[in-house]
Every structure is written in structure tokens, then in C-alpha cells.
Design a protein around this motif. Structure first.
Motif, PDB file in Angstrom:
ATOM      1  N   UNK A  74      -5.248  -7.034  18.263  1.00  0.00           N
ATOM      2  CA  UNK A  74      -4.736  -7.535  19.421  1.00  0.00           C
ATOM      3  C   UNK A  74      -3.126  -8.052  18.788  1.00  0.00           C
ATOM      4  N   UNK A  75      -3.152  -8.505  17.561  1.00  0.00           N
ATOM      5  CA  UNK A  75      -1.856  -9.040  17.123  1.00  0.00           C
ATOM      6  C   UNK A  75      -0.794  -7.725  17.374  1.00  0.00           C
ATOM      7  N   UNK A  76      -1.133  -6.571  16.709  1.00  0.00           N
ATOM      8  CA  UNK A  76      -0.319  -5.274  17.054  1.00  0.00           C
ATOM      9  C   UNK A  76       0.064  -4.981  18.315  1.00  0.00           C
ATOM     10  N   UNK A  77      -0.924  -5.098  19.432  1.00  0.00           N
ATOM     11  CA  UNK A  77      -0.516  -4.931  20.884  1.00  0.00           C
ATOM     12  C   UNK A  77       0.239  -6.020  21.453  1.00  0.00           C
ATOM     13  N   UNK A  78       0.008  -7.343  21.156  1.00  0.00           N
ATOM     14  CA  UNK A  78       0.963  -8.235  21.483  1.00  0.00           C
ATOM     15  C   UNK A  78       2.549  -8.079  20.912  1.00  0.00           C
ATOM     16  N   UNK A  79       2.483  -7.881  19.733  1.00  0.00           N
ATOM     17  CA  UNK A  79       3.506  -7.682  18.886  1.00  0.00           C
ATOM     18  C   UNK A  79       4.588  -6.580  19.690  1.00  0.00           C
ATOM     19  N   UNK A  80       3.953  -5.453  19.854  1.00  0.00           N
ATOM     20  CA  UNK A  80       4.682  -4.386  20.441  1.00  0.00           C
ATOM     21  C   UNK A  80       4.806  -4.412  21.840  1.00  0.00           C
ATOM     22  N   UNK A  81       3.975  -4.886  22.594  1.00  0.00           N
ATOM     23  CA  UNK A  81       4.100  -4.812  23.964  1.00  0.00           C
ATOM     24  C   UNK A  81       4.983  -5.838  24.809  1.00  0.00           C
ATOM     25  N   UNK A  82       4.783  -7.310  24.454  1.00  0.00           N
ATOM     26  CA  UNK A  82       5.027  -8.297  25.301  1.00  0.00           C
ATOM     27  C   UNK A  82       6.673  -8.280  25.684  1.00  0.00           C
ATOM     28  N   UNK A  83       7.596  -7.660  24.624  1.00  0.00           N
ATOM     29  CA  UNK A  83       8.998  -7.982  24.856  1.00  0.00           C
ATOM     30  C   UNK A  83       9.073  -6.884  25.817  1.00  0.00           C
ATOM     31  N   UNK A  84       8.512  -5.669  25.800  1.00  0.00           N
ATOM     32  CA  UNK A  84       8.996  -4.465  26.546  1.00  0.00           C
ATOM     33  C   UNK A  84       8.427  -4.789  27.933  1.00  0.00           C
ATOM     34  N   UNK A  85       7.247  -5.224  28.026  1.00  0.00           N
ATOM     35  CA  UNK A  85       6.700  -5.519  29.408  1.00  0.00           C
ATOM     36  C   UNK A  85       7.493  -6.628  30.111  1.00  0.00           C
ATOM     37  N   UNK A  86       7.967  -7.679  29.423  1.00  0.00           N
ATOM     38  CA  UNK A  86       8.685  -8.566  30.267  1.00  0.00           C
ATOM     39  C   UNK A  86       9.787  -8.158  30.553  1.00  0.00           C
ATOM     40  N   UNK A  87      10.497  -7.387  29.831  1.00  0.00           N
ATOM     41  CA  UNK A  87      11.721  -6.534  30.081  1.00  0.00           C
ATOM     42  C   UNK A  87      11.474  -5.765  31.603  1.00  0.00           C
ATOM     43  N   UNK A  88      10.504  -5.052  31.316  1.00  0.00           N
ATOM     44  CA  UNK A  88      10.114  -3.935  32.541  1.00  0.00           C
ATOM     45  C   UNK A  88       9.958  -4.663  33.806  1.00  0.00           C
ATOM     46  N   UNK A  89       8.912  -5.760  33.775  1.00  0.00           N
ATOM     47  CA  UNK A  89       8.882  -6.378  35.043  1.00  0.00           C
ATOM     48  C   UNK A  89      10.009  -7.271  35.438  1.00  0.00           C
ATOM     49  N   UNK A  90      10.704  -7.915  34.524  1.00  0.00           N
ATOM     50  CA  UNK A  90      11.889  -8.469  35.034  1.00  0.00           C
ATOM     51  C   UNK A  90      12.936  -7.563  35.613  1.00  0.00           C
ATOM     52  N   UNK A  91      13.132  -6.205  35.255  1.00  0.00           N
ATOM     53  CA  UNK A  91      13.877  -5.483  35.871  1.00  0.00           C
ATOM     54  C   UNK A  91      13.376  -5.060  36.861  1.00  0.00           C
ATOM     55  N   UNK A  92      12.070  -4.649  37.125  1.00  0.00           N
ATOM     56  CA  UNK A  92      11.470  -4.069  38.201  1.00  0.00           C
ATOM     57  C   UNK A  92      11.625  -4.904  39.464  1.00  0.00           C
ATOM     58  N   UNK A  93      11.188  -6.352  39.374  1.00  0.00           N
ATOM     59  CA  UNK A  93      11.412  -7.219  40.577  1.00  0.00           C
ATOM     60  C   UNK A  93      12.473  -7.997  40.590  1.00  0.00           C
ATOM     61  N   UNK A  94      13.879  -7.710  39.574  1.00  0.00           N
ATOM     62  CA  UNK A  94      14.958  -8.487  39.763  1.00  0.00           C
ATOM     63  C   UNK A  94      15.825  -8.253  41.055  1.00  0.00           C
TER      64      UNK A  94
END
Length: 147
Positions: free
Chosen positions: A75-95
Motif C-alpha cells: 500500500x505504501x508503494x501504491x500510494x507513493x506512486x499513484x496519488x500525485x498522478x491521480x490528483x493531477x488526472x482528476x483535476x485536469x479532467x474536471x477543471x
């Protein structure tokens, strides 16, 4: 089979957490401190949020490995790798679709974003597959400096 189910719950939690953070950011109603500093520094340095947060997490991860490896898991590795990219993806998708026109919309963004962020945090931490590097800092420091 249990590990696969735990991993899926953790993965879903990370996605929900990231969506919540993106909604909070879109609503300009605040972020958690770690995401806020990463968002600000990545913008100042003109680096994508996902890349910056991954790098910052990696630096913290090195210290966690040295100080308390028990906090690290899949879970550490998943969070470390995914969160920033997913926030960026959702932010850009919905902006393009997210237009703040009233106080009511801002309040709704704050409530929905916070609910999703906390639900996602619970889901990703619940299976016990490890915490994000920044989530491990406080417990480790508390344990190391307690009297």
C-alpha cells in the motif's frame, strides 16, 4: 486471494482519496498539508504534480526504510506512486466542467471533497498494507523522540 482483495480495496481507496483532493483543489477550499506543499512547489518549479509528489515521496521513503521498515508495505508503494498522478488526472479532467459560481458550490465542493478524501484514506489504510511515506513520519518521530 486475500492479498489481491486487500490490494484492490487499497487501490480503490487511493483513487477515492485522490478524487477528493482534486475536488478540494478545484473548489479552492483547501487541501491536506502534504498535497498543498506538493501542489505549490510543483507549480513554482514548473513540474507536474505527479512527478514532483513521487520524487518527494521517494525522499521520505528512504528515511522510512532507515527508521522503521514495519510501516512499509504494498500500500505504501501504491500510494507513493499513484496519488500525485491521480490528483493531477482528476483535476485536469474536471477543471473544464467545474465552474464555481456561488458560495453554495464552494461549500458543496468542500463537503464532498472532504468526505471522499477521508473515505479514501480509510479504505487505503484499512487493509493494513502499509501507509504513505508522509503518513509514517509522525508515528516514527513520536516513537523515536518520546521520553
Amino acid at each position: 486471494m486475500l492479498f489481491v482483495l486487500q490490494s484492490l480495496v487499497s487501490f480503490a481507496g487511493i483513487a477515492v482519496l485522490s478524487l477528493g483532493a482534486a475536488i478540494l483543489r478545484l473548489g479552492s477550499v483547501g487541501l491536506d498539508p502534504f498535497t498543498a506543499i506538493n501542489t505549490g512547489l510543483s507549480a513554482k518549479l514548473n513540474v507536474d504534480l505527479g512527478v514532483f509528489q513521487l520524487g518527494f515521496n521517494f525522499i521520505i521513503f528512504i528515511f522510512i526504510v532507515l527508521l522503521d521498515r514495519k510501516k512499509i508495505g504494498f500500500g505504501t508503494i501504491m500510494n507513493m506512486v499513484l496519488v500525485g498522478f491521480e490528483i493531477q488526472f482528476f483535476y485536469e479532467s474536471f477543471s473544464n466542467f467545474f465552474i464555481l459560481t456561488s458560495t453554495f458550490v464552494s461549500i458543496a465542493a468542500a463537503i464532498i471533497g472532504l468526505l471522499l478524501f477521508t473515505l479514501g484514506s480509510s479504505l487505503y489504510m484499512g487493509p493494513g498494507l502499509g501507509v504513505a511515506p508522509y503518513d509514517a513520519v509522525a508515528p516514527i518521530l513520536s516513537k523515536k523522540v518520546s521520553y
